[in-house]
Design an enzyme around this catalytic site. Structure first.
Site, PDB file in Angstrom:
ATOM      1  N   ILE A 180       0.924  -1.071   0.076  1.00 20.16           N
ATOM      2  CA  ILE A 180       0.185   0.010   0.102  1.00 20.16           C
ATOM      3  C   ILE A 180       0.862   1.183  -0.095  1.00 20.16           C
ATOM      4  CG2 ILE A 180      -1.558   1.170   1.278  1.00 20.16           C
ATOM      5  CD1 ILE A 180      -2.458  -1.536   2.540  1.00 20.16           C
ATOM      6  N   GLU A 219      -4.280  11.672  -4.111  1.00 17.58           N
ATOM      7  CA  GLU A 219      -4.514  11.478  -2.676  1.00 17.58           C
ATOM      8  C   GLU A 219      -5.548  12.946  -2.186  1.00 17.58           C
ATOM      9  OE1 GLU A 219      -5.013   8.834  -0.945  1.00 17.58           O
ATOM     10  OE2 GLU A 219      -3.774   7.990  -2.527  1.00 17.58           O
ATOM     11  N   HIS A 228     -12.776   7.920  -8.283  1.00 19.13           N
ATOM     12  CA  HIS A 228     -12.270   7.292  -9.477  1.00 19.13           C
ATOM     13  C   HIS A 228     -12.808   7.956 -10.583  1.00 19.13           C
ATOM     14  CE1 HIS A 228      -9.667   4.439  -7.016  1.00 19.13           C
ATOM     15  NE2 HIS A 228      -9.080   5.737  -7.012  1.00 19.13           N
TER      16      HIS A 228
END
Length: 470
Positions: A180, A219, A228
């Site tokens: 991540i 971010e 998105h």
């Protein structure tokens, strides 16, 4: 608030893999594919039978097709080479296709002046370089909106930038280098808006390692309320890739999305307070612009808002249209759903938008005349799809048209008068939707008419907001 991740997966994929393959490598890829589809496309693994059907069942195939469609791949329903490569590509961890219950309502900042604070600094870069990368990332968004960002060094900031590793207090632990990259939270109080970056990554100002500026732009988009995009040119596209930061620009899709939330740079007026501008749900004079089902939910549109009513449940939530569909306009005038296709059609003026699995399709809006309307039709008042006949009814002034969804053409002999074929229903319909128990619900002003289309008569007259317990 929406929890968002970026995943960087380093495995490689090879070969087109049928879902019923029995080799160890193929099974490993299928298991990986299941986990990917569970995380990003809502695949419910617990509902898959523990047999070979687990690898060949229609449910997983449908989810693969859904993923391929959203990410612009050839739709095969198989874990082929390009699909596996995309699954292993660097990406953000927010689901690409949302179930509405997972979406926050109205995720925008209710002010134009927003503060941020860098809680701590990565040792990978000079402090000055970190400051510059974060400042430039915020500037990307302020250049196309009326938002202004100010860095503070102490105190409570709207957006907190944190570098951390492993478990770091938000119940979403980082997993070390190569996993991540970062995650962020949507606008709100407390942890809302905060952006966390995995300290186990190697952060840089260039193409080596992980570029802090590019990651921060993505971010911060989430911190401002963007989801998105299915446009591969957009910075908000799910997958991460390095581009030359000296020539980096937001795509047109990114700009449309953020400006739908905050306006363009000239709009410096204060954002409206939703407590003042939101229509009163139990106002006896309340009317709706459009109403449609979406699965087991009913959407009621009014101005820039919509109410969400889950069937058989008393709770109702109100949201901004832009919070779910940032690129769509306010003032939706007609809407209908084809549930078997997971499609919703939304109309305003002489344009319409197609929503698939709650995501806007690219290359829209399109002209309503593509349905076959004559040129004098400039807008649709209301629309409803009847799955029994697989026909959509379009209401315009005192007439209606009937459209064959299978043949993709208007039925002959139309338009017809509303009053002639819908006994008791007058012209100028505001909204209509179909209930699975054989009723149409017509909305005219503050009144609503339950209409039995088999008996062809009104069976009940209600207030438009009766669905909300008013």
């Amino acid at each position: 608030m929406k929890f968002l991740l970026i995943l960087l997966l380093q495995a490689t994929a090879s070969g087109a893999l049928p879902l019923n393959s029995s080799t160890s490598l193929e099974k490993n890829n299928v298991l990986f594919g299941e986990r990917y589809l569970e995380k990003f496309y809502g695949l419910e693994i617990n509902k898959l039978p523990v047999t070979k059907m687990k690898y060949s069942g229609n449910l997983m195939k449908e989810k693969i097709q859904e993923m391929q469609h959203f990410l612009g791949l050839k739709v095969t329903g198989q874990l082929d080479t390009s699909t596996l490569e995309m699954m292993h590509a660097p990406r953000c961890g927010v689901p690409d296709v949302h179930h509405f219950r997972e979406m926050p309502g109205g995720p925008v900042w209710r002010k134009h002046y927003i503060t941020y604070r860098i809680n701590n600094y990565t040792p990978d870069m000079n402090r000055e370089d970190v400051d510059y990368a974060i400042r430039k990332a915020f500037q990307v968004w302020s250049n196309v909106t009326p938002l202004k960002f100010s860095k503070i060094n102490t105190g409570m900031a709207d957006i907190l930038v944190v570098f951390a590793r492993g478990a770091h207090g938000d119940f979403h632990a980082f997993d070390g280098k190569g996993g991540i990259l970062a995650h962020a939270f949507g606008p709100g109080s407390g942890i809302g808006g905060d952006a966390h970056f995995d300290e186990d990554e190697f952060w840089t100002t260039h193409s080596g390692g992980t570029n802090l500026f590019l990651t921060a732009v993505h971010e911060i988009g989430h911190s401002l309320g963007l989801g998105h995009s299915s446009d591969p040119k957009a910075v908000m596209f799910p997958t991460y890739k390095y581009v030359d930061i000296n020539t980096f620009r937001l795509s047109a899709d990114d700009i449309r999305g953020i400006q739908s939330l905050y306006g363009d740079p000239k709009e410096n007026q204060r954002l409206p307070n939703p407590d003042n501008s939101e229509p009163a749900l139990c106002d006896p004079n309340l009317s709706f612009d459009a109403v449609t089902t979406v699965g087991n939910k009913i959407f009621f549109f009014k101005d820039r808002f919509f109410w969400l009513k889950v069937s058989e449940r008393p709770k109702t939530s109100v949201n901004l249209i832009s919070s779910l569909w940032p690129t769509l306009p306010s003032g939706i005038e007609a809407a209908y759903e084809i549930e078997a296709r997971n499609q919703v059609f939304l109309f305003k003026d002489d344009k319409y938008w197609l929503i698939s699995n709650l995501r806007p399709e690219p290359n829209y809006p399109k002209s309503i005349h593509s349905f076959g309307f004559p040129n004098f039709v400039k807008k649709i008042d209301a629309a409803v799809f009847n799955p029994r006949f697989y026909r959509t009814y379009f209401f315009v002034d005192n007439q209606y048209w009937r459209y064959d969804e299978r043949r993709q053409m208007m039925d002959p002999g139309y338009p017809k008068l509303i009053t002639k074929n819908f006994q008791g229903i007058g012209p100028k319909i505001d909204a209509v939707f179909y209930s699975k128990n054989k009723y149409y619900y017509f909305f005219q002003g503050s009144n609503q008419f339950e209409y039995d289309f088999l008996l062809q008569r009104i069976t009940k007259t209600l207030k438009s907001n009766s669905w909300f317990g008013c």
